[in-house]
Every structure is written in C-alpha cells, then in structure tokens.
Write a protein that holds these residues in place. Sequence first.
Motif, PDB file in Angstrom:
ATOM      1  N   ILE A  92     -84.445  -5.452  35.712  1.00  0.00           N
ATOM      2  CA  ILE A  92     -84.598  -3.993  35.709  1.00  0.00           C
ATOM      3  C   ILE A  92     -84.256  -3.445  37.087  1.00  0.00           C
ATOM      4  N   ALA A  93     -84.822  -4.090  38.110  1.00  0.00           N
ATOM      5  CA  ALA A  93     -84.624  -3.616  39.480  1.00  0.00           C
ATOM      6  C   ALA A  93     -83.173  -3.735  39.919  1.00  0.00           C
ATOM      7  N   PHE A  94     -82.534  -4.881  39.611  1.00  0.00           N
ATOM      8  CA  PHE A  94     -81.176  -5.039  40.143  1.00  0.00           C
ATOM      9  C   PHE A  94     -80.104  -4.388  39.265  1.00  0.00           C
ATOM     10  N   MET A  95     -80.451  -4.035  38.030  1.00  0.00           N
ATOM     11  CA  MET A  95     -79.477  -3.360  37.183  1.00  0.00           C
ATOM     12  C   MET A  95     -79.551  -1.835  37.299  1.00  0.00           C
TER      13      MET A  95
ATOM     14  N   GLY B  61     -89.034  -1.830  42.661  1.00  0.00           N
ATOM     15  CA  GLY B  61     -87.746  -1.415  42.104  1.00  0.00           C
ATOM     16  C   GLY B  61     -87.703  -1.300  40.603  1.00  0.00           C
ATOM     17  N   GLY B  62     -88.817  -1.499  39.926  1.00  0.00           N
ATOM     18  CA  GLY B  62     -88.823  -1.511  38.470  1.00  0.00           C
ATOM     19  C   GLY B  62     -88.971  -0.129  37.857  1.00  0.00           C
ATOM     20  N   ILE B  63     -89.410  -0.109  36.592  1.00  0.00           N
ATOM     21  CA  ILE B  63     -89.506   1.151  35.866  1.00  0.00           C
ATOM     22  C   ILE B  63     -90.590   2.041  36.456  1.00  0.00           C
TER      23      ILE B  63
ATOM     24  N   ALA C 124    -101.573   9.255  30.269  1.00  0.00           N
ATOM     25  CA  ALA C 124    -100.349   8.870  29.560  1.00  0.00           C
ATOM     26  C   ALA C 124     -99.938   7.465  29.973  1.00  0.00           C
ATOM     27  N   ILE C 125     -99.622   6.642  29.005  1.00  0.00           N
ATOM     28  CA  ILE C 125     -99.114   5.296  29.266  1.00  0.00           C
ATOM     29  C   ILE C 125     -97.621   5.296  28.963  1.00  0.00           C
ATOM     30  N   LEU C 126     -96.814   4.947  29.959  1.00  0.00           N
ATOM     31  CA  LEU C 126     -95.358   4.867  29.799  1.00  0.00           C
ATOM     32  C   LEU C 126     -94.961   3.399  29.799  1.00  0.00           C
ATOM     33  N   THR C 127     -94.343   2.932  28.722  1.00  0.00           N
ATOM     34  CA  THR C 127     -93.970   1.519  28.628  1.00  0.00           C
ATOM     35  C   THR C 127     -92.467   1.378  28.457  1.00  0.00           C
ATOM     36  N   PHE C 128     -91.989   0.175  28.788  1.00  0.00           N
ATOM     37  CA  PHE C 128     -90.559  -0.130  28.684  1.00  0.00           C
ATOM     38  C   PHE C 128     -90.397  -1.473  28.006  1.00  0.00           C
ATOM     39  N   GLY C 129     -89.883  -1.457  26.781  1.00  0.00           N
ATOM     40  CA  GLY C 129     -89.613  -2.696  26.079  1.00  0.00           C
ATOM     41  C   GLY C 129     -90.761  -3.205  25.244  1.00  0.00           C
ATOM     42  N   HIS C 130     -90.652  -4.479  24.881  1.00  0.00           N
ATOM     43  CA  HIS C 130     -91.590  -5.122  23.953  1.00  0.00           C
ATOM     44  C   HIS C 130     -93.031  -5.025  24.431  1.00  0.00           C
ATOM     45  N   ILE C 131     -93.258  -4.993  25.719  1.00  0.00           N
ATOM     46  CA  ILE C 131     -94.618  -4.976  26.249  1.00  0.00           C
ATOM     47  C   ILE C 131     -95.366  -3.730  25.793  1.00  0.00           C
TER      48      ILE C 131
END
Length: 642
Positions: free
Chosen positions: A444-447, A576-578, A515-522
């Motif tokens: 996520i961070a490097f892309m 560097g992540g979401i 508010a919970i903000l999630t990214f992907g399967h998690i």
Amino acid sequence: MQVEAGELLKKIQFPTDLRNLKEADLEQVCKELRQYIVDIVSVNGGHFAASLGVVELTVALHYALNTPYDQILFDVGHQAYGHKILTGRRENFHTNRIFGGLSGFPKRSESEYDSFGVGHSSTSISAALGMAVASEYKGETDRQHVAIIGDGALTGGMAFEALNHAGIEKSNLLVILNDNCMSIDPNVGAMKEYLTSITTSKSYNKFRDDLVSVLSKISKNGPNAYGWAKKLEQSIKGTLLKNSNLFESLNFRYFGPVDGHDVNKLVKTIEDLKHINGPKLLHVVTVKGKGYALAEKDQTKWHAPGLFDKITGEIKKSVPDKPQPPKYQDVFGHTLVELAESNDKIMGITPAMPSGSSMNIMMKAMPNRAFDVGIAEQHAVTFSAGLAAQGLVPFCNIYSSFMQRAYDQVIHDVALQNLNVVFCLDRAGLVGADGPTHHGAYDIAFMRCVPNLVVSSPMNEEELRNLMYTAQLPDKGPFVIRYPRGNGVMPDWKHPFKELTIGKGRKVCDGEEIAILTFGHIGNEASKAIQKLSEDGIHPAHYDLRFAKPLDTELLHEVFKKYRKVITVEDGCLPGGIGSAVIEFMSENQYDADVTRLGIPDTIVEHGEQQELWQICGYDATGIEAAVRKLTTGIKTESLVG
C-alpha cells in the motif's frame, strides 16, 4: 506426539558430532534424518519435499566442511530442515513455523549456523560472494563459502548478476546447483533445457566421473600443471557437449553432474573441491521428495502438503459442516478465465507461482494466453508492459512480498508510460507461518505514491471479481488489486460483473460518534467488532474505502464533517499506509479529528497463524473493538507488538 530420532541421529546435536562418525555411517544418518523430517512434518506441517531432496547433500556438507566457520547458504530456504536438525535444533524442531518457535527458513538470529537469512529466491550467490570477499579481505583464506541454489532459483536475474561478478573475483566460492527440475511448480525456460542437455549427455557423464579427483590432485602440483589441466578439461567438455559450457564461460570451474543422493561420493567431491581455489560450480542432480514415494511422484502437491498420514499419505483436511468461502486466489483464477473468455486481449503472467496464485487454471484452459516466466519478477512486470504496449491487457499476478523485487519496473516501465497492466497482488498483508520474508506488509505504502497507479483492495470475493472486471475495461491504465492469503467470506460468490467507479468507496453501515474506515478484507473484522459493540449500545459507522489511490474524497468529507473520532484499519504497514493517506487528507482540508490508526506496526512481525498475528498487531475484531471502546470510554488498550 513425541517423535524419536534414530540411533545415530539422536547422538548428533551439532555437526561436530556428525564429523565424529565414520564415513560408512553416513548412509544410515541420511535414512534417519529423512525419516525424522517425515515424522515431524506429517504431524506439524511445513515445507516437505524440498528438504527430503537435499538430505544427502546437507549431511555431506556438514561432514566435509568445518561449519559454522565454513559458511553454508541455502537459497530460498525451503530445503533447510535437515540443516536445522543437524545444527542444534532437533529437539525444538517440532516448533517449526509455530508462533514463538523456529522459523521455517534460515535466520541469522536463530543460529550461528544460519549464515544468512533467506526466504526469497536467487540471493545466495550474491550473499556468499560478499562473505567470500570479506573473508579474503580479513585474511581468512582457508574459509569456505558455499551457496546451494536450485535450478528454479537460478532463473532469477539476480543469480546471473552474481555469477557474472563472481567470475572475475578470485574468492573462495563454491556454488552448488541443486538440479531437480522443480521449484514449487515444474521449472520452465531455456535454462531448464540447457541443464537437461548436460545431465543427459552420456559421453560427458562418463568423462566427468574421475575429473574432480584428478584435477584436485593436479592443482596441488603447481600453477603450470593446473593451467594445463584446465585447458585440457575445457577442450574435452566443449567437444563432448558440442556447446561451450555456460558456467565455464563465466570463469567458473564446472564439476558434475554428480548423483545428489550418493552421500559418500558427495563427501569426497566436496573435500576435493576445498583444494581448488577461485569460483567453482558443482552440479548436483537430486529428486525433490526423495525417499517418500508420493512426494517423488507429485512434487508440487507435496511441496507443503499440511498435515498428513505418513503411512497412507492421506492429507488431513477438516470437513466443514456447511459450504465454505473459496480462497481469494481461486476466485482470481476462475474469474480471470471467465473474463478472458469474453475479452481476447487478456493475458495471464506469473513468476513461477502458477499453483500458488491459481494462474494454473488459465494455463490449463488457455495455454497460449497464460505464461509462467520463471522466478523473475522484474521480467514479469516488463514483459507485461510489452504486452500492454501492443494493446493487450496483461493480468500480472505476483505475491505482494515478491512485488518488492520489481518496484523499479512498476514505476519505469508501467506507470511512466501509463500502460494498462493489472497487478494482482496475492498474499497481501500478514501471511502467517511463512513469516516476515513473506508478509505483504508494504505494498500500500510503496504503490500509492506512484503517479498513474490505481491501488485497490476488495473486502470480499464479489468485490475482487468486480475490481478485476473494471480493471480490464478500456483506458483504465495501471491497476493494482491486493488481496490476502486464505479464504474470503462468501460461499455464494459468483455473481454477475459490475463496473466499479474508480476512487469510490461505500458505506457499509451508518453509525454514531465514531467512524471506522477499512481497506480490504480486514474490513470483515471491523464488521464482527461492530456486531459485538452493538450489544452494548455502541454503534460506530463503517466505511469500506476500496481504493487507497485515488481516495474517495467525497466519502472522506462526509466522514470528517460528521465524526470527530475516526479509526482506520488496514492489513498493511502503518507508515505510509491507508491511515497515513486519511490523515494527509484531513490535514490538507483542515479538519480536526481524533484519528486512531490500526495496522502493521513499524517493526518486524514474526511468524504465526494469520489470525494470531492480526490479534498481536491489534487489528483483529477484538483489537478493533478495544480501540472503539477506548475512544468512547477512555479505557486503555495495549498492543503486544512494539
């Protein structure tokens, strides 16, 4: 279950004990070591066939060399179980790949016999050369440095770079080519064909039988005799093989091929090679899975079979009482074929992981449109770029941790040219027992910092299908889809395709205060936490961001206008992540909120079960629930990592 070592093996704690045995005992040691690996792995799981194939080689190396002063490097490390058992870790070997136990790969912090940490392929020759040059610089001219590399790992470009450099050095380096025609899946490419031509040349094999011992004796009689012998050998090799030897052309002294299951011959050969200076390559022919008939017959299946009955060979799998969600990799494989049936521009590419990524489904259905390019991630990306430059739509499927090796190609060959390459990053996030070398922590961070890239992640199987469908539509540009190892959440997952709006997330549920903000399967862990919190009258909102780049700014404006407390959750590194992206948005738009970021901390996360590692890092359902309660009640929560 207590596993007993054989009569000779139980006397061996360290290689010094092995070297106290008679050479005539080594065959029995090999039998006992092989049986011990079968006994342990059958009840505890782990990599299997690779270690069985190098039992004799492992015993011979530790017998003939003065380890740990002499240094052995196993490429990748799948095959190092016998090495671990012989180097002080037999009694703890049952903890292999279990949280808090032994690593499944060589690891410097675990033992002085593990001279270099590994997990990714094709690194051994470079590292061994560096060690050899360092020893020469320090005056340790008697020290041996041995890199054991498989013919699969030899397809990696880094291995050729190292061979090219090593050939101009005078350092004491021995490369052992473990030739079994396999990595995880059968090897492919011109190198495989070249090695086959060597191993099947009857006249050359007859000639080489006595070559090693003859040259080792001549080399002791002075440089003139050695030079004469070398010229003679090169002349005969060239005649018998009809082609110049690739390794000899790189200034390596080539010996072999030799039987990798004749332990006494291996000992003699290695002892002879110790007296020949400079870079050398010993070509050893082995059988992956040697000694366990089923593993010899189906080497891919038995690479890491899980638990099994060692007598019958039955692989033990729990039988669910209801339909189970599929693995994300299988959803990818079947969906890719479905898309390719309606879009003749789609091509499939994988670097040596057709079964691990389920690209083998397309390779079987459409063999002229799916490519295994060998262990060569950089090539896989630029090959995909070449396809895209000609108007095709390549789906380049690479494990997240392996994509790290092709980052320059993603930027230089794909993003800068805005080519429609679809990167499907399998094993994104924490992967479990393979541990830190395989965790897909950083993509996520490097892309997300690379222009032109779309970076996405599905919360479930249906979203994965729709992201893949969207990515192959015209004019979408470079597209990244990351998804985790293991199963999804939808037993009924095959629904009609829908185009998704790039950069648009979705509200999973409305809520109050937080508010919970999630990214992907998690995000599914957040849904579990919200369900539990609702029992106590706590109702956080839940948003599935779906895209890390571009961010859904409309959604984020809604969140920060309505909520003063925000939790971000990602199965990726925090720096560097979401969560960082959300804070950047908040700062740039001058919002003021209390933001808690949950994800992989800025530390090395060791091996363990996937769910176990999520819990330790504090972003499983329990950790998310605790973070919400902390924001609502002020109760302190602690992470076990850090």
